[in-house]
Design a protein around this motif. Structure first.
Motif, mmCIF file in Angstrom:
data_model
loop_
_atom_site.group_PDB
_atom_site.id
_atom_site.type_symbol
_atom_site.label_atom_id
_atom_site.label_comp_id
_atom_site.label_asym_id
_atom_site.label_seq_id
_atom_site.Cartn_x
_atom_site.Cartn_y
_atom_site.Cartn_z
ATOM 1 N N UNK A 104 0.694 -1.138 0.138
ATOM 2 C CA UNK A 104 0.034 -0.094 0.056
ATOM 3 C C UNK A 104 0.874 1.424 -0.016
ATOM 4 N N UNK A 105 0.581 2.352 -1.100
ATOM 5 C CA UNK A 105 1.140 3.550 -0.813
ATOM 6 C C UNK A 105 0.148 4.706 -0.943
ATOM 7 N N UNK A 106 0.384 5.618 -0.481
ATOM 8 C CA UNK A 106 -0.586 6.985 -0.540
ATOM 9 C C UNK A 106 0.025 7.816 -1.472
ATOM 10 N N UNK A 107 -0.726 8.565 -2.387
ATOM 11 C CA UNK A 107 -0.506 9.503 -3.355
ATOM 12 C C UNK A 107 -1.322 10.746 -3.208
ATOM 13 N N UNK A 108 -0.571 11.755 -3.103
ATOM 14 C CA UNK A 108 -1.312 12.955 -2.841
ATOM 15 C C UNK A 108 -1.849 13.405 -4.284
ATOM 16 N N UNK A 109 -3.273 13.635 -4.351
ATOM 17 C CA UNK A 109 -3.806 13.858 -5.794
ATOM 18 C C UNK A 109 -4.207 15.177 -6.030
ATOM 19 N N UNK A 124 -6.395 11.900 -1.393
ATOM 20 C CA UNK A 124 -5.154 11.002 -0.992
ATOM 21 C C UNK A 124 -5.709 9.699 -2.001
ATOM 22 N N UNK A 125 -4.607 9.434 -2.767
ATOM 23 C CA UNK A 125 -4.984 8.219 -3.539
ATOM 24 C C UNK A 125 -4.523 6.938 -2.571
ATOM 25 N N UNK A 126 -5.318 5.759 -2.298
ATOM 26 C CA UNK A 126 -4.839 4.687 -1.779
ATOM 27 C C UNK A 126 -4.534 3.820 -2.800
ATOM 28 N N UNK A 127 -3.360 3.516 -2.982
ATOM 29 C CA UNK A 127 -3.086 2.458 -4.238
ATOM 30 C C UNK A 127 -2.419 1.015 -3.610
ATOM 31 N N UNK A 134 1.205 -4.772 -10.201
ATOM 32 C CA UNK A 134 -0.005 -4.528 -10.814
ATOM 33 C C UNK A 134 -1.111 -3.815 -9.668
ATOM 34 N N UNK A 135 -1.792 -2.843 -10.079
ATOM 35 C CA UNK A 135 -2.789 -2.078 -9.052
ATOM 36 C C UNK A 135 -3.719 -3.187 -8.927
ATOM 37 N N UNK A 136 -4.078 -3.215 -7.541
ATOM 38 C CA UNK A 136 -5.322 -4.120 -7.292
ATOM 39 C C UNK A 136 -6.711 -3.105 -6.679
ATOM 40 N N UNK A 137 -6.048 -2.290 -6.265
ATOM 41 C CA UNK A 137 -7.310 -1.217 -5.917
ATOM 42 C C UNK A 137 -6.815 0.211 -5.747
ATOM 43 N N UNK A 138 -7.575 1.017 -6.339
ATOM 44 C CA UNK A 138 -7.207 2.519 -6.053
ATOM 45 C C UNK A 138 -8.403 3.466 -5.749
#
Length: 165
Positions: A104-109, A124-127, A134-138
């Motif tokens: 899990x990483x967080x991205x400031x969007x 805040x993107x939870x990726x 591969x991205x499972x959830x965004x």
């Protein structure tokens, strides 16, 4: 390792903050499903094998809740989090399987400062990614963050919206 954000004014659009790992056991998946999402592919391994998923997988809502819990336990936004205003976007791109360690990483969007109220609304993107990347959830929850430091909190009035391109 994740870092604690003490004040929302520390954030910039594009920042990526690693949180750590998220995983699910069969027992966690079926317990959550019994309580909140009682569909056969979350409850019964045999029924799940004949579903479109081909096996038992976690509910998307379980996945979202587990990611939020991981962020809180890691203390990333906890020091400045005031609450939330909703989820701007949510996509479950792949099933989440038991016994797999996801990252899990967080991205400031986006950042919408409100200096008069000493806070920022932050998208805040939870990726969540599988071991292959591969991205499972965004998901993009809208967090209200305390912002008492920096130029964002002293300019007075509403500041322009800052978003990722």
């Amino acid at each position: 390792m994740s870092r604690a954000i003490l004040d929302g004014s520390e954030l910039r659009v594009g920042d990526v903050i690693p949180v750590g790992s998220v995983s699910f056991t069969v027992e966690e998946i079926t317990d959550f499903a019994r309580r909140y999402d009682p569909q056969p592919f979350h409850l019964d391994e045999e029924a799940a094998r004949t579903s479109i998923f081909g096996g038992l997988c976690a509910s998307g809502f379980h996945t979202l809740a587990a990611c939020f819990g991981a962020q809180v336990r890691a203390g990333v936004l906890t020091p400045c989090n005031l609450g939330g205003r909703g989820i701007a976007g949510l996509a479950w791109r792949r099933p989440t399987w038991p016994g797999v360690e996801y990252t899990l990483s967080l991205e400031v969007r986006s950042l919408v400062p409100n200096p008069a109220r000493e806070r920022i609304e932050a998208g805040i993107g939870y990726v969540l990614c599988d071991p292959e990347g591969a991205v499972v959830m965004d998901a993009t929850p809208q967090h209200l963050l305390r912002a008492t430091r920096g130029e964002r909190s002293t300019s007075g009035g509403e500041a322009p919206v800052e978003t990722a391109a």
